[in-house]
Write an enzyme that holds these catalytic residues in place. Structure first.
Site, PDB file in Angstrom:
ATOM      1  N   VAL A 143      33.725  56.683  67.487  1.00 49.23           N
ATOM      2  CA  VAL A 143      34.243  55.817  68.544  1.00 49.23           C
ATOM      3  C   VAL A 143      35.045  54.664  67.943  1.00 49.23           C
ATOM      4  O   VAL A 143      34.582  53.976  67.028  1.00 49.23           O
ATOM      5  CB  VAL A 143      33.095  55.260  69.409  1.00 49.23           C
ATOM      6  CG1 VAL A 143      33.658  54.416  70.548  1.00 49.23           C
ATOM      7  CG2 VAL A 143      32.232  56.396  69.960  1.00 49.23           C
ATOM      8  N   LYS A 157      36.599  57.997  72.074  1.00 47.47           N
ATOM      9  CA  LYS A 157      35.623  58.823  71.366  1.00 47.47           C
ATOM     10  C   LYS A 157      36.293  60.128  70.975  1.00 47.47           C
ATOM     11  O   LYS A 157      36.834  60.835  71.831  1.00 47.47           O
ATOM     12  CB  LYS A 157      34.408  59.088  72.271  1.00 47.47           C
ATOM     13  CG  LYS A 157      33.282  59.860  71.617  1.00 47.47           C
ATOM     14  CD  LYS A 157      32.101  59.966  72.585  1.00 47.47           C
ATOM     15  CE  LYS A 157      30.945  60.739  71.990  1.00 47.47           C
ATOM     16  NZ  LYS A 157      29.790  60.832  72.946  1.00 47.47           N
ATOM     17  N   ASP A 292      19.593  59.244  77.067  1.00 48.82           N
ATOM     18  CA  ASP A 292      19.684  58.689  75.714  1.00 48.82           C
ATOM     19  C   ASP A 292      19.781  57.162  75.801  1.00 48.82           C
ATOM     20  O   ASP A 292      20.781  56.553  75.415  1.00 48.82           O
ATOM     21  CB  ASP A 292      20.916  59.262  75.002  1.00 48.82           C
ATOM     22  CG  ASP A 292      20.967  58.903  73.525  1.00 48.82           C
ATOM     23  OD1 ASP A 292      19.906  58.524  72.967  1.00 48.82           O
ATOM     24  OD2 ASP A 292      22.047  58.986  72.923  1.00 48.82           O
TER      25      ASP A 292
END
Length: 559
Positions: A143, A157, A292
């Site tokens: 990124v 990204k 996440d």
């Protein structure tokens, strides 16, 4: 070497070399027996490598180091296993959570080449500024901050060159190793490792597709209320492909930087309550969750808005799973361990409910541990996680998404309690539990459910004769196949052995008593005070054996 050659896998040179690398790493860290069980190749140097396993590291530590050395796919697989406390022992879960999904950055020239290939023009025609040093370099993507022509601040990204091929080779090998584990080991069959690896491979394939990640980000943003205290960055679709993802850059303080947040004057209790409430509502009302939620993926803006980034790993709860997890939340809020135990049995697809009462007692112990203010703060995630471990002893097979959400909830609670250690988790959870109860008893919802069930019942009734005919045709042709649980067969066989032995002993006792009675009647053999000795011995023997058999039956509880 025979076991290895028997693997039904395409033996390309890349596959063969990788199999050897896996075997060497396993042996180096003291897992040569696992490699042997899976039928991996056995080079001559294995014995020497096996002796190099550090005696100072624990077994879980050696497992973590081995996965780290095997590279990105195995690191992610280890991280995935850390979300399965229903399968993996606690000490391994804690160690696997330490796996770091970080790699050295890809040179800027290669990153710019990928951007040009994907967008069809040089990067400097799209971006008026592009920072050379990445702000993150993980196994799949790297990124960079940038600025679009026109001045819009963004993050870009970019998928690592060649990582897709490496991951696909490794997931093919993991699939074959899982199949070997189920064929050759009891633990492979018990945990259904092929299904676990298949689920992991599917998730990893999705993470390689940045278009899908962008769509997930849009999905979360579209579910936000107009006045939501949460923000999801905007995706710039004109500059997004399967290998390049461009999103708005949102400045903020990482949620784990508590001192910095305090110095900036943020209301930490409000942030903690907002975060937990948002995650519970998204999962249990909307049916999706950010899977996440590490501190780097959540930030706090200057105005206190929470910002979520990185939607590469997203979880979905279908209506049934959402309902069962909702039952667990309701059981936690009202303090009813039996509600939680029943929900766990449903989640784990346990059809034999003989252990439900025992599980309820175990959940009750967790309640007492986490609801006692003198010991710790009440934790819905910890109670659910402990209960999830407990239900596995009853043969539960918990869906991956369910285990992933519970693990996510534990992580979110941990972040919230770091922000505000006095957070009252049940109080924050109660509005969501109330909403679930109202939704469950909503007349319109009940009507819709009854309508669907009636339609399903009618369809099944109409199809029943045809399905029965197909079943009978298969049975007549010998094509009918049945799956048999060998564990249940062995238990049944043991039970039948006991019944047969008791029946034989009973018949022998009966025969002995009948023979003794005949001896008494006929007066055969020697006598003592007119009593036939053989007949008396027969009666005594029959009585003692019969008494012992009766006691055994009474003790078994099956009288």
């Amino acid at each position: 070497m025979v076991g290895f050659l028997a693997h039904p896998v395409a033996k390309t040179r890349r596959h063969l070399r990788r199999y050897g690398e896996i075997a060497d790493v396993l042996a180096m860290h003291g897992f040569a027996n696992v490699a042997d069980q899976l039928g991996l190749p056995r080079p001559a140097r294995r014995v020497l490598l096996g002796r190099r396993a550090s005696g100072e590291m624990t077994l879980p530590e050696r497992a973590r180091v081995a996965l780290q050395e095997l590279g990105p796919t195995f690191i992610k697989f280890g991280q995935s296993l850390s979300t399965r406390p229903d399968m993996v022992p606690d000490e391994f879960v804690r160690e696997l959570e330490k796996l770091q999904d970080e790699l050295p950055p890809v040179p800027l020239e290669e990153i710019l080449a990928v951007i040009e290939e994907e967008l069809g023009r040089p990067a400097d025609e799209v971006f008026e500024a592009f920072e050379a040093v990445p702000i993150a370099a993980a196994s799949i993507g790297q990124v960079h901050r940038a600025r679009l022509r026109g001045g819009r601040e963004v993050v870009v990204k970019v998928r690592r060159p060649g990582i897709d091929l490496q991951i696909r080779v490794d997931t093919e090998l993991l699939t074959d190793l899982a199949s070997a584990a189920e064929r050759r080991t009891t633990w492979g069959r018990r945990y259904g490792v092929s299904e676990v690896v298949e689920e992991f491979a599917r998730s990893l394939e999705e993470q390689l597709d940045f278009v899908l990640e962008g769509r997930y980000a849009d999905l979360f943003r579209l579910r936000l209320e107009p006045d939501s205290p949460v923000q999801i960055p905007l995706v710039h679709w004109d500059f997004t492909t399967s290998r390049v993802l461009t999103m708005d850059y949102v400045n903020g303080i990482k949620i784990s930087h508590v001192a910095e947040l305090e110095a900036a004057g943020h209301d930490l209790p409000r942030i903690a309550r907002t975060l937990l409430d948002y995650v519970l509502r998204q999962a249990l009302i909307e049916g999706l969750f950010h899977a996440d939620p590490h501190p780097g993926n959540i930030a706090v803006r200057e105005d206190g808005t929470l910002v979520f980034v990185d939607f590469g790993l997203v979880g979905f709860l279908d209506n049934r799973l959402r309902g069962w997890i909702g039952d667990m939340i309701i059981g936690f809020v009202v303090g009813d361990e039996r509600v939680m135990a029943e929900a766990l049995m449903n989640i784990g697809r346990v059809y034999d409910r003989s252990g439900q009462e025992e599980l309820a007692l175990e959940v009750g112990r967790l309640f007492r541990r986490y609801h006692n203010p003198s010991l710790s703060k009440p934790s819905v995630g910890e109670v659910m996680l402990g209960a999830l471990r407990g239900v596995t002893k009853y043969g539960a097979r918990v869906p991956g998404e369910g285990a992933l959400f519970i693990k996510t909830l534990v992580s979110i609670e941990g972040l919230c309690l770091r922000l505000y250690p006095e957070l009252d988790v049940p109080a924050v959870s109660k509005p969501v539990a109330d909403l679930l109860l109202r939704e469950r008893f909503d007349p319109a919802r009940i009507y819709d459910m009854a309508k669907r069930n009636t339609q399903m019942a009618a369809r099944l009734a109409a199809e029943f004769p045809e399905r029965l005919q197909r079943l009978m045709n298969k049975a007549e042709s010998g094509a009918l196949r049945m799956t048999v649980d060998l564990g249940e067969v062995q238990r049944l066989q043991s039970r039948l052995d006991v019944i047969a032995n008791r029946l034989i002993v009973g018949l022998l006792v009966s025969a002995t008593l009948v023979a003794s009675a005949l001896m008494f009647r006929s007066g055969l053999g020697p006598a003592f005070f007119g009593i036939p000795i053989l007949g008396a011995l027969g009666f005594l023997t029959g009585f003692l054996i019969g008494a012992r058999l009766l006691i055994a039956v009474i003790r078994s509880g099956n009288i």
